[in-house]
Scaffold this active site. Structure first.
Site, short mmCIF file in Angstrom:
data_model
loop_
_atom_site.label_atom_id
_atom_site.label_comp_id
_atom_site.label_asym_id
_atom_site.label_seq_id
_atom_site.Cartn_x
_atom_site.Cartn_y
_atom_site.Cartn_z
N CYS A 161 0.82 -1.20 0.09
CA CYS A 161 -0.09 0.04 0.04
C CYS A 161 0.84 1.24 -0.06
O CYS A 161 0.39 2.51 -0.24
CB CYS A 161 -0.77 -0.03 1.14
SG CYS A 161 -1.83 -1.38 1.22
N ASN A 167 -10.12 0.00 0.73
CA ASN A 167 -8.86 -0.09 0.50
C ASN A 167 -8.42 -0.58 -0.83
O ASN A 167 -8.46 -1.91 -0.79
CB ASN A 167 -8.06 -1.04 1.85
CG ASN A 167 -6.55 -0.94 1.84
OD1 ASN A 167 -6.01 -0.53 0.93
ND2 ASN A 167 -6.20 -1.44 2.88
N HIS A 213 -3.13 7.12 3.26
CA HIS A 213 -3.69 5.75 2.68
C HIS A 213 -4.99 5.48 3.22
O HIS A 213 -5.21 5.80 4.43
CB HIS A 213 -2.65 4.74 2.67
CG HIS A 213 -3.16 3.40 2.60
ND1 HIS A 213 -3.75 2.92 1.38
CD2 HIS A 213 -3.12 2.30 3.39
CE1 HIS A 213 -4.09 1.63 1.24
NE2 HIS A 213 -3.74 0.98 2.39
N1 ACO Z 1 -18.28 -8.28 10.72
C1 ACO Z 1 -18.78 -8.56 11.81
N2 ACO Z 1 -18.12 -9.12 12.79
C2 ACO Z 1 -16.75 -9.02 12.54
C3 ACO Z 1 -15.99 -8.83 11.42
C4 ACO Z 1 -16.94 -8.53 10.06
N3 ACO Z 1 -16.63 -8.08 8.72
N4 ACO Z 1 -14.86 -9.13 11.11
C5 ACO Z 1 -14.52 -9.19 12.38
N5 ACO Z 1 -15.55 -9.53 13.34
C6 ACO Z 1 -15.70 -9.93 14.78
C7 ACO Z 1 -14.53 -10.82 14.88
O1 ACO Z 1 -14.58 -12.07 14.87
C8 ACO Z 1 -14.46 -10.27 16.46
O2 ACO Z 1 -15.44 -11.24 17.13
P1 ACO Z 1 -15.33 -11.94 18.67
O3 ACO Z 1 -15.10 -10.77 19.52
O4 ACO Z 1 -16.54 -12.56 18.82
O5 ACO Z 1 -13.83 -12.71 18.39
C9 ACO Z 1 -15.03 -8.76 16.66
O6 ACO Z 1 -15.75 -8.66 15.43
C10 ACO Z 1 -13.87 -7.94 16.93
O7 ACO Z 1 -12.83 -8.14 16.05
P2 ACO Z 1 -11.67 -7.42 16.07
O8 ACO Z 1 -10.65 -8.05 15.02
O9 ACO Z 1 -10.91 -7.30 17.56
O10 ACO Z 1 -12.14 -5.88 15.48
P3 ACO Z 1 -11.39 -4.47 15.60
O11 ACO Z 1 -12.12 -3.38 16.09
O12 ACO Z 1 -10.06 -4.78 15.62
O13 ACO Z 1 -11.48 -4.23 13.97
C11 ACO Z 1 -10.24 -4.41 11.98
C12 ACO Z 1 -11.12 -5.02 12.83
C13 ACO Z 1 -11.43 -3.28 11.22
C14 ACO Z 1 -9.94 -5.33 10.78
C15 ACO Z 1 -9.18 -3.52 12.49
O14 ACO Z 1 -8.43 -4.30 13.27
C16 ACO Z 1 -8.29 -2.91 11.59
O15 ACO Z 1 -8.59 -1.91 10.98
N6 ACO Z 1 -7.04 -3.40 11.46
C17 ACO Z 1 -6.18 -2.56 10.33
C18 ACO Z 1 -6.49 -3.16 9.11
C19 ACO Z 1 -5.97 -2.51 7.95
O16 ACO Z 1 -5.83 -1.28 7.93
N7 ACO Z 1 -5.59 -3.22 7.14
C20 ACO Z 1 -4.93 -2.66 5.99
C21 ACO Z 1 -3.72 -3.07 5.54
S1 ACO Z 1 -3.69 -3.69 4.13
C22 ACO Z 1 -2.81 -2.57 3.33
O17 ACO Z 1 -3.11 -1.57 3.55
C23 ACO Z 1 -1.57 -3.39 2.87
#
Ligand code: ACO
Length: 329
Positions: free
Chosen positions: A112, A286, A256
């Protein structure tokens, strides 16, 4: 002259709009969860458009906006982590499509952060005398999505952005870093060693990044979140320091577009008002390295940038890579 001048920009996104409600028919998720955690409301998924097709459309638009012909382009850098082929590289295919017969062409993969790395490489070549550099950032992220993994498949979309850059005597500075020690946080694997000669191919001694994930994106979301907030603040601060300006002197920051919460948290940490930040993640999700040039193209099309505006571009991604560049529009 050691500045860079974005003479023209262009973009392509597939017409196929996939909303959060559409995603909730594929995996157990909801519009509420996705929009609250990420700010994403919809994304575009390719309906067959190849990476090079999208990149070539964006490139032609950028060339038209810059009033530059294919033959006037000296170098094409394509950034992608979702190429159509291992070889030929994406830049060469785009070269053929746009008739840029005088250019030399190569791909750069910094996930990215690719566009920012490419901009910095282009700046060095321009400072050494090249006249017109084309950067094409094109990503078909949907190829790498595991549509049974709700924690990743809702985050990404497909699209391409391109810019034609020339040298200028305006401000330019950058701050580029990588953190390969944490590479495992975000992985999409390529081909595995073939079974025919491999007697020990699953030995972790030989591949500690193996996640048994096929070629799908595997991500530790929480790790990437923490890294991203810190990395974006460090990078934009570092680039401004190198330009001898304060972050408050930037007219607009284009980050980004991975997640609105990451953007807001980084802005808060860096003491930057959200009024100074451009975000379109709600429309596209993204699109990896294509995000920043697509933002530039949208801003140019909307007439929101004036020549001389001080812009900060900042990104992070797999690698882990991160970086920022500050320049005058
Ligand atoms: N819908 C509903 N529930 C979901 C989903 C979904 N799509 N995805 C995960 N959950 C659930 C999980 O299973 C978890 O359930 P549990 O508590 O029963 O186990 C709960 O939601 C919380 O999950 P977390 O992973 O703790 O959620 P978080 O608040 O951390 O958000 C997210 C997840 C959005 C992925 C966040 O961590 C994030 O944005 N991380 C950065 C990701 C990113 O920017 N990636 C880009 C990199 S790629 C690049 O740019 C090269």
């Amino acid at each position: 002259m050691s500045g860079v001048f974005i003479a023209g920009s262009g973009m392509y996104v597939p017409s196929n709009i996939v909303t959060n409600d559409d995603m909730s028919k594929i995996v157990e998720t909801s519009d509420e969860w996705i929009s609250q955690r990420t700010g994403i409301r919809e994304r575009r998924f390719s309906q067959g458009e190849s990476n090079y097709f999208m990149g070539s459309v964006a490139a032609r638009q950028a060339m038209d906006a810059a009033e530059v012909t294919g033959k006037e382009i000296d170098m094409i850098i394509a950034t992608t982590c979702t190429p159509d082929y291992f070889y030929p590289n994406l830049a060469c295919i785009v070269q053929g499509e746009i008739g840029a017969g005088n250019a030399f062409c190569w791909d750069l993969n910094a996930a990215c952060t690719g566009f920012i790395y490419a901009l910095d490489v282009a700046q060095h070549y321009l400072a050494m005398g090249k006249k017109n550099v084309l950067i094409v950032s094109s990503e078909v992220m949907s190829k790498q999505l595991d549509f049974t993994d709700r924690s990743t498949c809702v985050l990404f979309g497909d699209g391409a952005g391109a810019v034609v850059i020339k040298a200028s005597d305006g401000m330019y500075a950058s701050y580029l870093k990588s953190d390969g020690g944490n590479a495992k946080s975000l992985v999409s694997r390529a081909l595995k060693t073939q079974g025919m000669f491999a007697t020990d191919k699953d030995n972790p001694k030989y591949n500690k990044y193996e996640e048994n994930s096929g070629h799908f994106i595997k991500m530790d979301g929480k790790d990437v979140y923490r890294f991203a907030v810190k990395a974006m603040t460090e990078a934009i601060g570092g680039a401004c320091k190198n330009a001898e300006i304060d972050v408050s002197q930037l007219d607009l920051i284009i980050p980004h577009q991975a997640n609105l919460r990451i953007i807001e948290a980084a802005a808060k940490r860096g003491g930057v008002s959200m009024d100074k930040i451009y975000a379109n993640v709600s429309k596209y999700g993204n699109m990896s390295s294509a995000c920043i040039p697509i933002c530039l193209s949208e801003l140019q099309e909307a007439g929101r940038l004036k020549r001389g505006d001080k812009l900060g571009l900042v990104g992070f991604g797999a690698g882990l890579t991160y970086g920022a560049a500050v320049l005058e529009w």
